[in-house]
Design an enzyme around this catalytic site. Structure first.
Site, PDB file in Angstrom:
ATOM      1  N   HIS A 206      11.899  48.379  -6.929  1.00  0.00           N
ATOM      2  CA  HIS A 206      12.705  48.480  -7.698  1.00  0.00           C
ATOM      3  C   HIS A 206      13.940  49.343  -7.378  1.00  0.00           C
ATOM      4  O   HIS A 206      15.422  49.017  -7.979  1.00  0.00           O
ATOM      5  CB  HIS A 206      12.933  48.364  -9.186  1.00  0.00           C
ATOM      6  CG  HIS A 206      11.676  47.190  -9.816  1.00  0.00           C
ATOM      7  ND1 HIS A 206      11.126  47.502 -11.156  1.00  0.00           N
ATOM      8  CD2 HIS A 206      11.525  46.048  -9.065  1.00  0.00           C
ATOM      9  CE1 HIS A 206      10.471  46.593 -11.513  1.00  0.00           C
ATOM     10  NE2 HIS A 206      10.171  45.830 -10.199  1.00  0.00           N
TER      11      HIS A 206
ATOM     12  N   CYS B 168       2.281  41.598  -8.481  1.00  0.00           N
ATOM     13  CA  CYS B 168       3.018  41.474  -6.856  1.00  0.00           C
ATOM     14  C   CYS B 168       1.645  40.616  -5.360  1.00  0.00           C
ATOM     15  O   CYS B 168       2.444  40.490  -4.259  1.00  0.00           O
ATOM     16  CB  CYS B 168       3.264  42.544  -6.517  1.00  0.00           C
ATOM     17  SG  CYS B 168       4.533  43.395  -7.952  1.00  0.00           S
TER      18      CYS B 168
ATOM     19  N   HIS C 151      16.321  42.293  -9.515  1.00  0.00           N
ATOM     20  CA  HIS C 151      15.419  42.351  -9.708  1.00  0.00           C
ATOM     21  C   HIS C 151      14.816  43.855  -8.441  1.00  0.00           C
ATOM     22  O   HIS C 151      14.560  44.950  -9.021  1.00  0.00           O
ATOM     23  CB  HIS C 151      14.264  40.707  -9.066  1.00  0.00           C
ATOM     24  CG  HIS C 151      12.776  41.690  -8.877  1.00  0.00           C
ATOM     25  ND1 HIS C 151      12.075  40.904  -9.818  1.00  0.00           N
ATOM     26  CD2 HIS C 151      12.440  42.941  -9.191  1.00  0.00           C
ATOM     27  CE1 HIS C 151      10.790  41.566  -9.791  1.00  0.00           C
ATOM     28  NE2 HIS C 151      11.350  42.415  -9.424  1.00  0.00           N
TER      29      HIS C 151
ATOM     30  N   HIS D 223       7.037  46.995  -2.402  1.00  0.00           N
ATOM     31  CA  HIS D 223       8.014  45.881  -3.097  1.00  0.00           C
ATOM     32  C   HIS D 223       8.588  47.497  -4.318  1.00  0.00           C
ATOM     33  O   HIS D 223       8.171  47.883  -4.964  1.00  0.00           O
ATOM     34  CB  HIS D 223       7.248  45.275  -3.966  1.00  0.00           C
ATOM     35  CG  HIS D 223       8.379  44.448  -5.781  1.00  0.00           C
ATOM     36  ND1 HIS D 223       9.556  44.061  -5.476  1.00  0.00           N
ATOM     37  CD2 HIS D 223       7.880  44.450  -7.064  1.00  0.00           C
ATOM     38  CE1 HIS D 223      10.167  43.795  -6.655  1.00  0.00           C
ATOM     39  NE2 HIS D 223       8.355  43.894  -7.562  1.00  0.00           N
TER      40      HIS D 223
ATOM     41  N   GLU E 173      24.849  51.819  12.638  1.00  0.00           N
ATOM     42  CA  GLU E 173      23.426  52.399  13.599  1.00  0.00           C
ATOM     43  C   GLU E 173      22.977  51.800  12.708  1.00  0.00           C
ATOM     44  O   GLU E 173      21.590  51.912  13.858  1.00  0.00           O
ATOM     45  CB  GLU E 173      24.517  54.031  13.822  1.00  0.00           C
ATOM     46  CG  GLU E 173      23.317  54.683  14.821  1.00  0.00           C
ATOM     47  CD  GLU E 173      24.065  54.232  16.230  1.00  0.00           C
ATOM     48  OE1 GLU E 173      22.463  55.102  16.989  1.00  0.00           O
ATOM     49  OE2 GLU E 173      24.438  53.251  16.009  1.00  0.00           O
TER      50      GLU E 173
END
EC number: 4.2.1.109
Length: 271
Positions: A143, A123, A231, A141, A166
């Site tokens: 999943h 990443c 992903h 990040h 809201e």
């Protein structure tokens, strides 16, 4: 060799101090601070694991040391480790803007790493993109199954859009400033606003997402996240705690969107 086993919550204070004692005095001082980015990554990874966001070594998090003496320092969790067991000395340390790696967990005494060969997170180029394009303080990040399901429900769409909920108010209202050339926060989103999150297509390798993520960030100046089809999701914020709040709020909205879709309720309410 598998990653060293760090049993969650198993170490008492004495054991933790004993482990730190094999580190250099400088690192010992760093990691004793509970608010140090490396310690915060460990704390958040355990929370995210409990939410099923980073299971099976998936997902990742990085924090830029915006409150430290050098705000260009970025701490990044490594690849292929069990996120709920991660320890502060396992982080990669990168300095912006040259993206120079200053320290890796492979530099740490083997008493702690058990000779495990750590790899940088796949990443990393995507995290760096969030820092360089949005001046983010942290990038997450996950999943999340909610993120994946939304991209499947809207298989032919390039955006996720929802309004009149809201929880949208927890997210920032962003605007491009033509004079400065920067994205600026001008407040918080309101109940009537439409939340729009771009969706990009997945690739066989994480780092291959970089170009499409950068394009989405540039094309959607009001977004604080990018969904990756089949992903997961990338979320960023001006600080680690803002990124955490945005990630939680977005995941709530994604979960709600799945339930609304199954119930036949439109995600966008017309005025």
């Amino acid at each position: 060799m598998s990653a060293p086993c760090h049993c969650q919550h198993a170490d008492d204070d004495y054991s933790s101090i004993k482990k730190l004692s094999v580190l250099s005095p400088e690192l010992q001082q760093e990691f004793k601070d509970p608010n140090h980015p490396a310690n915060l990554i460990c704390e958040l990874c355990r929370l995210f694991y409990d939410n099923n966001w980073v299971t099976g070594t998936g997902g990742g998090i990085s924090i830029r040391d915006v409150d430290g003496p050098n705000p260009n320092l970025v701490y990044i969790a490594p690849s292929g480790v069990q996120k709920e067991r991660i320890q502060p000395w396992e982080m990669f340390l990168v300095e912006l803007p040259q993206e120079k790696i200053l320290r890796t967990p492979n530099d740490i005494p083997k008493e702690l790493t058990k000779s495990y060969k750590y790899k940088p997170s796949a990443c990393t180029p995507l995290f760096i993109s969030c820092y360089t394009l949005r001046n983010a303080g942290a990038c997450i990040h996950t999943h999340s199954q909610h993120a994946v399901m939304v991209t499947l429900f809207f298989e032919n769409e390039k955006e996720f859009v929802i309004s009149h909920i809201e929880q949208i108010k927890a997210l920032p209202k962003l605007k491009y400033n033509q004079e400065t050339g920067k994205i600026e926060k001008i407040g918080s989103m309101e109940y009537y606003d439409k939340l729009v999150i771009p969706i990009i297509e997945n690739t066989p390798h994480e780092e291959d997402l970089t170009d499409s993520l950068q394009e989405a960030i540039k094309n959607y100046p009001g977004a604080s996240a990018v969904l990756v089809r089949r992903h997961g999701i990338y979320v960023w914020g001006e600080t680690v705690w803002k990124a955490k709040v945005y990630n939680e709020a977005i995941d709530y909205l994604l979960e709600l969107a799945v339930k609304m879709k199954l119930a036949g309720i439109p995600l966008v309410k017309e005025e």
